[in-house]
Scaffold this motif. Sequence first.
Motif, PDB file in Angstrom:
ATOM      1  N   UNK A 283       0.854  -1.194   0.000  1.00 57.66           N
ATOM      2  CA  UNK A 283       0.000   0.000   0.000  1.00 57.66           C
ATOM      3  C   UNK A 283       0.885   1.237   0.000  1.00 57.66           C
ATOM      4  N   UNK A 285       1.795   5.143   0.679  1.00 58.42           N
ATOM      5  CA  UNK A 285       1.475   6.059   1.774  1.00 58.42           C
ATOM      6  C   UNK A 285       1.828   7.490   1.367  1.00 58.42           C
ATOM      7  N   UNK A 305       8.210  35.688 -14.993  1.00 62.63           N
ATOM      8  CA  UNK A 305       9.385  36.554 -14.939  1.00 62.63           C
ATOM      9  C   UNK A 305       9.639  37.046 -13.519  1.00 62.63           C
TER      10      UNK A 305
ATOM     11  N   UNK B  92       1.686   3.133   8.822  1.00 61.51           N
ATOM     12  CA  UNK B  92       1.862   3.424   7.397  1.00 61.51           C
ATOM     13  C   UNK B  92       0.547   3.250   6.628  1.00 61.51           C
ATOM     14  N   UNK B  93      -0.488   3.794   7.199  1.00 58.13           N
ATOM     15  CA  UNK B  93      -1.797   3.887   6.529  1.00 58.13           C
ATOM     16  C   UNK B  93      -2.346   2.528   6.121  1.00 58.13           C
ATOM     17  N   UNK B 247      -1.852  28.583  21.977  1.00 55.03           N
ATOM     18  CA  UNK B 247      -3.155  27.928  22.149  1.00 55.03           C
ATOM     19  C   UNK B 247      -3.629  28.098  23.591  1.00 55.03           C
ATOM     20  N   UNK B 433      11.422  40.037 -21.285  1.00 56.06           N
ATOM     21  CA  UNK B 433      10.056  39.861 -21.773  1.00 56.06           C
ATOM     22  C   UNK B 433       9.471  41.173 -22.286  1.00 56.06           C
ATOM     23  N   UNK B 436       8.003  43.790 -20.043  1.00 52.40           N
ATOM     24  CA  UNK B 436       8.858  44.499 -19.109  1.00 52.40           C
ATOM     25  C   UNK B 436       9.770  45.508 -19.795  1.00 52.40           C
TER      26      UNK B 436
END
Lengths: 352, 455
Positions: A283, A285, A305, B92-93, B247, B433, B436
Amino acid sequence: MNDEEMPIAACVDGMARAREEIARAMVGQDEAIDLALVALLCEGHVLFEGVPGLGKTMLVRTLADTLMMRFSRLQFTPDLMPSDVVGATMISQGEGSELGLRFEPGPVFANIVLADEINRASPKTQSALLQAMQERAVTVRGRTYPLPRPFLVLATQNPLEMEGTYPLPEAQVDRFLFKIIVSQPAQDELVRILYRTSGQESSPTQAVMREADVLALQRATRDVVASPELMETAARIVIGTQPERPSSPGRVRRLARYGAGPRGAQALVLASKARALLSGRFNATLDDMDAVMLPALRHRIALNFEGQSEGIQVEDLIKDSADAARAALAFDEAIAAKGAAASEPMGAGESS
Amino acid sequence: MSSDLLSSITAARARLNAVIVAYRALAWAAPSAVAAGACVAGLKALGLAAAGLPLWGAAVLALAAAGAWAARGALIDAAGAARWLDERLSDRELLSAALVCRERGSSGRFDAEILGMAEALLPRAASLRPSPRPLAKRAAAAAAACAVGAYLVLLASPPSASASASSAARAGSSAKAATSGAVSARRDAQAAAAFATSLFPDDKRRATLAERALREGRLDDLRDLIRSTDLEYGSRIASSSGEAERRKLSGERERLREAASALSMGAMAQTLQRADGGRDALGDLGGEGSRSPSGGSGRAGASDYSGEGQSGKGSGIGRPDQGMGLPGEGPQGSGPTQGSGEASPEDQDGASPSAAGGPGLGGQGYGKGSGQEGDSSPLSPSVSAREAVIGAPKNPSYFDLVLPGKDASSQLGELVPDSRRSAEAAMSREGVPLDYEDFVRSYFLSLGHAQGPGP
């Protein structure tokens, strides 16, 4: 041998041995080696960027040797022609005295192709290779010739000496799964390189896998399980790199010219799966995705730019987007916002 | 096996959702207990409600139930519960992946392996519980609020016969005044001490002051004390570096505000929040803190405060150094004043997004005021950031540039033409450019004007 006869666990072990063999031949560049193997499992192509002499060619050649694959090298120059890459139809004499046309395959007909300094060839030649990369076949005089599988192009480009080069167009760079920055070795690595290269030549690398094993692993990669959270995070990260989206982070909206597209999201998820499989897991993760995020996305985003003049790195924008995606998907916002889930768990499970 | 997995995840989900619902219910119950107490006390004092306590209890219960009902949008699903378990188990999920495998009927190539590994985690997963601490904190706050609300209800006296006439005459006065009057009339020393301690549990000096103010019925002084403490919390929150400390301070500040509500000072609490927004905006201008969504836009900096916008009968909470008086920021408060300060260029830079912002804090005051539409003239465009960069120096002829690391200096006038030629060369080979190019040209033009003929 088909993949039913070859257990996936054995293939994964074989990949680990291949990794060791490559590391035996190369000093450092661990991340580049890992990512090259991930790309191999994804059947995706890799663009290496780094100054000459960092072992890019050696990495690719060692990879081909350990996996017992056909390897070819293309040195791109301005006068390289498409036929030099894909092959050409030649006049040849058949069994009788009759002359006929015969297709002579080019160097692209190999399992692993090293396209060295790809940005030195003309766009026409680059296109020929990139079309082969995308379609995994070449068409010459109306006939289509499939390329051998697995097929992996490892291209290099030198960030210096840009005079007279033809930078790859964005649409074509997007076809590479990864862009890996090959960095200079650290001091201890350099010392080890000196020991290794100034003495007798070490024993050649051993082949530890075959094409069929790699193909089986490529199929298995797509069977690795990815949670909905991973999919959603990948989508959010990619969307967060697009400057036209109001939900994108402020720096992305201000400094990016364009962002990653669906190919970027596909690369993220598939590479996460491949990395999980290489780690022996079935799986993928979010940690896997973090590890492949920068090489999978850095070449799919361009700075405007203003971004260039401010010296911003594309990687910074990707990290901004990833942070925003993680924040948006923060686990059970309802509790976390109030501090309930943010605190430590209670019960026997926490001690184990 | 997969049913065990699902039942474990479902059980975790039920526990988490129970916490969410209880938390929301308590969050709603705390302020509603005080507010309902004040209202019922007012009604009781006016003789409109005979049985105050049952009415108050019913109101609190109803509002807590509404809070629980409102929590339904925040409930988590099975995937969320699996993620919570994964985080706690650091697996790990695996449980999230197992849930995916189960939902698709274990049809995947590796589903059996994943479900097998997830099964091994189930005993640990079953023993995980959400922490009760946040819930306990919220319950304690709600209990305190309920005590205050009930106290208000019990304190309120029904109107006497002699006072009924005057009560009728005061029928238009607010419940707040009635409650405050009741509180100050009793001067219950014990209750005052308890309440003062609950307001400032960690600050004996302020607790003593608050108790004295309560006993003597000086509610204005008590309000000022709460405001100053609230401001202090605000600055400490802004300057605190750690998330945990921030908090904690926010929690204490929230508790103080809830206690402020106990004095039927809902209006004051709102005022405090507005003041908080103003400080956030100031933090932005100073380059610190984060922009508050309510913090007014286009506010000038601290130095712009004229002091005139504060004349809210002495009860305004802002200070001159907080920059609450602003030129032309919409509706203004107490009367004669609009901030008449003049914005400095830096301030304009910091506040540039819009000069015409929301309600002007400085002008609001906290006393009486009829409200006056401000003169929402934009900030003067005469000094802009761009001009500050490319504008002409005062004495351009003697403008030397010292080269770093060298004992030489060269005239700026000698350097600019080289740079200009480089820029032109870059433009000619399309290195700049198109968008500019005009900007680059105008920049060098402005430098040329600035230098003059040279020394």
